[in-house]
Write a protein that holds these residues in place. Structure first.
Motif, short mmCIF file in Angstrom:
data_model
loop_
_atom_site.label_atom_id
_atom_site.label_comp_id
_atom_site.label_asym_id
_atom_site.label_seq_id
_atom_site.Cartn_x
_atom_site.Cartn_y
_atom_site.Cartn_z
N ILE A 22 -84.14 48.27 30.14
CA ILE A 22 -83.49 49.58 29.89
C ILE A 22 -81.22 49.51 30.11
CG2 ILE A 22 -84.53 51.25 28.63
CD1 ILE A 22 -83.71 53.00 31.45
N LEU A 23 -81.09 48.65 30.93
CA LEU A 23 -80.09 48.52 31.33
C LEU A 23 -78.76 46.85 30.75
CD1 LEU A 23 -80.05 48.67 35.33
CD2 LEU A 23 -79.17 50.08 34.02
N PRO A 24 -78.11 47.68 30.66
CA PRO A 24 -77.10 46.45 29.85
C PRO A 24 -77.42 45.05 30.13
CG PRO A 24 -75.30 48.50 30.14
CD PRO A 24 -77.14 48.03 31.08
N GLN A 25 -77.71 44.56 30.16
CA GLN A 25 -78.09 42.40 30.09
C GLN A 25 -76.93 41.87 31.15
OE1 GLN A 25 -81.04 40.73 30.35
NE2 GLN A 25 -81.81 42.94 29.59
N ASP A 79 -68.89 53.37 35.81
CA ASP A 79 -68.48 54.45 34.14
C ASP A 79 -68.81 55.81 34.64
OD1 ASP A 79 -67.76 52.08 32.88
OD2 ASP A 79 -69.37 51.82 31.50
N PHE A 80 -69.65 56.07 35.27
CA PHE A 80 -70.25 57.05 35.55
C PHE A 80 -69.75 58.06 37.47
CE2 PHE A 80 -73.04 55.13 32.98
CZ PHE A 80 -72.96 56.33 31.76
N ILE A 81 -68.81 57.42 37.77
CA ILE A 81 -68.21 57.58 38.69
C ILE A 81 -67.16 58.94 38.46
CG2 ILE A 81 -66.36 57.84 41.07
CD1 ILE A 81 -67.93 54.53 40.43
N ILE A 82 -67.13 60.17 38.93
CA ILE A 82 -66.50 61.30 39.37
C ILE A 82 -65.19 60.99 40.09
CG2 ILE A 82 -65.47 63.97 39.17
CD1 ILE A 82 -68.72 64.27 39.28
N GLY A 84 -76.93 59.96 26.50
CA GLY A 84 -78.41 60.04 27.70
C GLY A 84 -78.80 58.35 27.82
N ALA A 85 -78.27 57.64 28.28
CA ALA A 85 -78.26 56.22 28.39
C ALA A 85 -78.36 56.57 30.16
CB ALA A 85 -77.29 55.51 27.90
#
Ligand SMILES: [Zn+2]
Length: 450
Positions: free
Chosen positions: A171-174, A189-192, A343-344
């Motif tokens: 499910i992780l981007p290749q 991309d999810f670091i605050i 969601g991802a």
């Protein structure tokens, strides 16, 4: 204590007296109903409890990690420091307390009194084990966790984790690089951003508190404050100060991801450690006068319930999809992160959590002397997908707190399964709150929940 990676925020909160609680008042039974025998048993148990507290403080003189919280008489603490009782003497004085407890007949008492006796037996056994370790006795990882925490972590071979890694791989981007490198790239991309940490954490804490207050009665004036630290092997730590006040310290060294605020708010605060401590002080110390709950040894059978309960607390406060909905709709926009990716991210994080037993495997091998610290960190990188900096911090944590790591996941499973057996299944969120409150308001021990 939590091995998270948060933030920078300073909050002091005072809550008003709450009404409409789910919990019944657990005040002591009316004196006229107590038999003389019951009074005698209660007095004997109170005397043993006092001796136990003094011995716990005495162990704390030798072991700076041992006393996690103490808010009993200051004179007892001062006396323990002045006396500096030897560990051998502590052990000699502790053993007869267990024999005295075992002689007490509590079969006709209410459940909480029976739990109290068992709690004291387990606490004292654990105190003796820690004293022996401090005198140089070496225990295997499993024997140690059983002696200190009343739990043993299940074993999982590498194949167990490989199967889960395969699902994450799919499910992780290749892209190029190892799986952990791909995960780290995805996670960036999810670091605050630092400047957004304050509003994001404040929103998470406010929501966790709001939800908890709707379901649990907390005493007037409960409060906590938050401090920011570095150079620690843990991610966050709740230091309970007594009088319904906690100091929550947060380690700001490593990046903070968007799933951390809800995790931290629930684990350290509401309805996790802060609420656990507040209810224990209110219900057990203030209402019943049970002095043993003025001291919290870190190495204790209470730890799996507190750590596991604090981890499960997220699912109590945010059942089903409510966590991801709140994060996506409130926290992502506050942090300036694209909510369409929620969601991802959540799907990957869910699979990641299934790897957390790799921590126990690394810990068992490392602390049993089978592998080096570097190999343990490498194992965590491969099987728990931890970037090397985080893996090294966890190995440092294991060196300091040893088998304490089992409390997070074994404790979580223990608490979750017990609450679900009691009817607090995902379909019955109200019952979850009720059973969670019952668990943290009484002196349960792990073997009682199994
Ligand atoms: Zn914790």
């Amino acid at each position: 204590m939590m091995r998270l990676t948060p933030i920078r925020i300073t909050i002091t909160i005072a809550l008003a007296l709450l009404c409409g609680a789910l919990l019944p008042c657990r005040g002591a039974a009316a004196p006229e109903k107590k038999t003389a025998l019951k009074n005698e048993t209660a007095a004997a148990m109170n005397a043993i409890a006092e001796s136990y507290v003094k011995l716990a403080l005495a162990v704390g003189v030798h072991d700076p990690l041992y006393v996690d919280a103490y808010f009993g008489p200051e004179a007892w603490q001062a006396k323990a420091k002045e006396e500096r009782k030897s560990l051998a003497a502590i052990e000699r004085e502790a053993a007869p307390l267990i024999a005295r407890l075992e002689k007490l007949d509590v079969s006709k008492d209410e459940e909480i009194v029976r739990l109290r006796r068992q709690f004291l037996v387990k606490q004292i056994e654990s105190l003796i084990a820690r004293s022996r370790m401090l005198q140089g006795v070496k225990l295997s990882f499993d024997d140690e966790s059983n002696a200190l925490f009343d739990v043993i972590a299940p074993r999982h071979d590498d194949e167990y984790f490989r199967a889960k890694l395969g699902r994450i791989d799919s499910i992780l981007p290749q892209g190029t690089g190892t799986l952990v490198e791909r995960y780290e790239r995805f996670r960036k991309d999810f670091i605050i951003p630092k400047e957004k940490l304050d509003p994001v954490f404040a929103a998470a804490i406010a929501e966790a508190r709001r939800r908890t207050r709707e379901h649990m009665a907390l005493p007037d004036g409960e409060s906590f404050s938050v401090e920011y630290v570095t150079g620690k092997s843990w991610g966050a730590y709740n230091w309970y100060k007594g009088h319904y006040h906690s100091l929550i310290q947060v380690n700001t060294e490593l990046p903070v991801y968007i799933d951390s605020p809800i995790g931290l708010a629930c684990h350290e605060g509401y309805p996790g450690h802060h609420v656990q401590n507040v209810l224990s002080e209110e219900r057990l110390v203030n209402e019943r006068g049970w002095v043993e709950f003025t001291v919290s040894p870190l190495f204790s059978p209470l730890s799996p319930i507190n750590e596991g309960g604090a981890n499960f607390a997220v699912e109590v406060a945010f059942p089903g999809d409510e966590r991801i909905a709140f994060e996506r709709d409130v926290l992502y926009p506050l942090a300036g992160i694209d909510p369409s990716k929620a969601g991802a991210y959540s799907a990957v994080q869910k699979l990641l959590r299934e790897l957390n037993y790799a921590e126990n495997e690394a810990g068992r091998r490392y602390l049993n002397g089978e592998i080096s610290a570097d190999s343990a960190a490498a194992y965590l990188t491969t099987y728990a997908l931890m970037p090397i900096a985080r893996a090294k911090r966890l190995v440092a944590f294991m060196g300091e707190y040893r088998s304490y790591i089992v409390n997070y996941n074994v404790g979580y499973d223990l608490v979750k399964h017990w609450i679900e057996r009691m009817g607090g299944t995902p379909d019955h969120p109200e019952k979850r709150w009720e059973e969670y409150a019952r668990l943290v308001s009484a002196p349960w021990v792990p073997s009682e929940l199994k």
